[in-house]
Design a protein around this motif. Sequence first.
Motif, mmCIF file in Angstrom:
data_model
loop_
_atom_site.group_PDB
_atom_site.id
_atom_site.type_symbol
_atom_site.label_atom_id
_atom_site.label_comp_id
_atom_site.label_asym_id
_atom_site.label_seq_id
_atom_site.Cartn_x
_atom_site.Cartn_y
_atom_site.Cartn_z
ATOM 1 N N LYS A 12 0.813 -1.181 0.065
ATOM 2 C CA LYS A 12 0.208 -0.158 0.037
ATOM 3 C C LYS A 12 1.222 1.205 0.024
ATOM 4 O O LYS A 12 2.003 1.236 0.802
ATOM 5 C CB LYS A 12 -0.872 0.007 1.173
ATOM 6 N N LYS A 40 -5.174 14.253 -6.943
ATOM 7 C CA LYS A 40 -6.083 13.410 -6.253
ATOM 8 C C LYS A 40 -5.924 12.068 -6.921
ATOM 9 O O LYS A 40 -5.675 11.986 -8.177
ATOM 10 C CB LYS A 40 -7.459 13.805 -6.352
ATOM 11 N N GLY A 41 -5.992 10.781 -6.241
ATOM 12 C CA GLY A 41 -5.653 9.787 -6.903
ATOM 13 C C GLY A 41 -6.953 9.159 -7.428
ATOM 14 O O GLY A 41 -8.135 9.821 -7.418
ATOM 15 N N THR A 42 -7.214 7.709 -7.863
ATOM 16 C CA THR A 42 -8.594 7.258 -8.304
ATOM 17 C C THR A 42 -9.601 7.127 -7.415
ATOM 18 O O THR A 42 -10.795 7.122 -7.565
ATOM 19 C CB THR A 42 -8.176 5.636 -8.841
ATOM 20 N N ASN A 43 -9.171 7.231 -6.185
ATOM 21 C CA ASN A 43 -10.221 7.361 -4.832
ATOM 22 C C ASN A 43 -10.544 8.636 -4.716
ATOM 23 O O ASN A 43 -11.547 8.824 -3.864
ATOM 24 C CB ASN A 43 -9.688 6.598 -3.666
ATOM 25 N N GLY A 44 -10.127 9.684 -5.365
ATOM 26 C CA GLY A 44 -10.597 11.185 -5.017
ATOM 27 C C GLY A 44 -10.053 11.754 -3.928
ATOM 28 O O GLY A 44 -10.361 12.849 -3.593
ATOM 29 N N VAL A 45 -8.855 11.119 -3.296
ATOM 30 C CA VAL A 45 -8.255 11.744 -2.035
ATOM 31 C C VAL A 45 -6.700 12.028 -2.527
ATOM 32 O O VAL A 45 -6.197 11.178 -3.264
ATOM 33 C CB VAL A 45 -8.312 10.939 -0.895
ATOM 34 N N SER A 46 -6.254 12.884 -2.050
ATOM 35 C CA SER A 46 -4.862 13.159 -2.267
ATOM 36 C C SER A 46 -3.943 12.991 -0.991
ATOM 37 O O SER A 46 -4.772 12.893 0.008
ATOM 38 C CB SER A 46 -4.311 14.820 -2.810
ATOM 39 N N ASP A 49 -4.685 15.705 1.496
ATOM 40 C CA ASP A 49 -5.987 15.677 2.153
ATOM 41 C C ASP A 49 -5.776 14.759 3.542
ATOM 42 O O ASP A 49 -6.613 15.181 4.312
ATOM 43 C CB ASP A 49 -7.080 14.777 0.917
ATOM 44 N N LYS A 50 -4.914 13.935 3.503
ATOM 45 C CA LYS A 50 -4.844 13.089 4.588
ATOM 46 C C LYS A 50 -3.864 13.383 5.769
ATOM 47 O O LYS A 50 -3.833 13.066 7.026
ATOM 48 C CB LYS A 50 -4.591 11.590 4.487
#
Length: 165
Positions: A12, A40-46, A49-50
């Motif tokens: 991961k 942003k990745g394919t999940n819509g999160v960068s 963002d985290k």
Amino acid sequence: MKEIPQEEINKKSVYLPHHAVVRSEKETTKTRVVFDASCKGTNGVSLNDKLMNGPVLQEDLRSIIMRWRMHKVCFVSDIEKMYRMILVDKEHIDFQRVLWRQNTSKSDEVKHFWLLTVTFGTTSAPYLAVKTLMQLSIDEGQDYPIAARMIREDFYVDDLLDVRM
């Protein structure tokens, strides 16, 4: 950067998009790499963002400059390539991966690398850099009290504005 062994590639992880910025008119750093941790990745999160940005640890620049300008003789110094001097814990390097091809030829193999130091473009980078300086002042302050005071009071990110020489 360190090449990732084949057996580690499928863990991961987060890959950071990056590109070169070339400024031929610059004397020193003509080329620098820019990392986009806000992509942003394919999940819509960068990654950004985290990440937490952390609290402010230094005085505001205005206060530092006002205090500095009260003296006849002052000096300014800079920690060269500060982010590149700070290692990221091994537990977190899978969140700073890049793909790299040595040459632009499409026949060249794309390799996977870990970025091992604090990376420009990440939300937490400024905090991590300043926190490292502050921790240095704590860890070494007993042996170097003047330097420790300067780190705590007279730095703005990687720039030192002081009057004691």
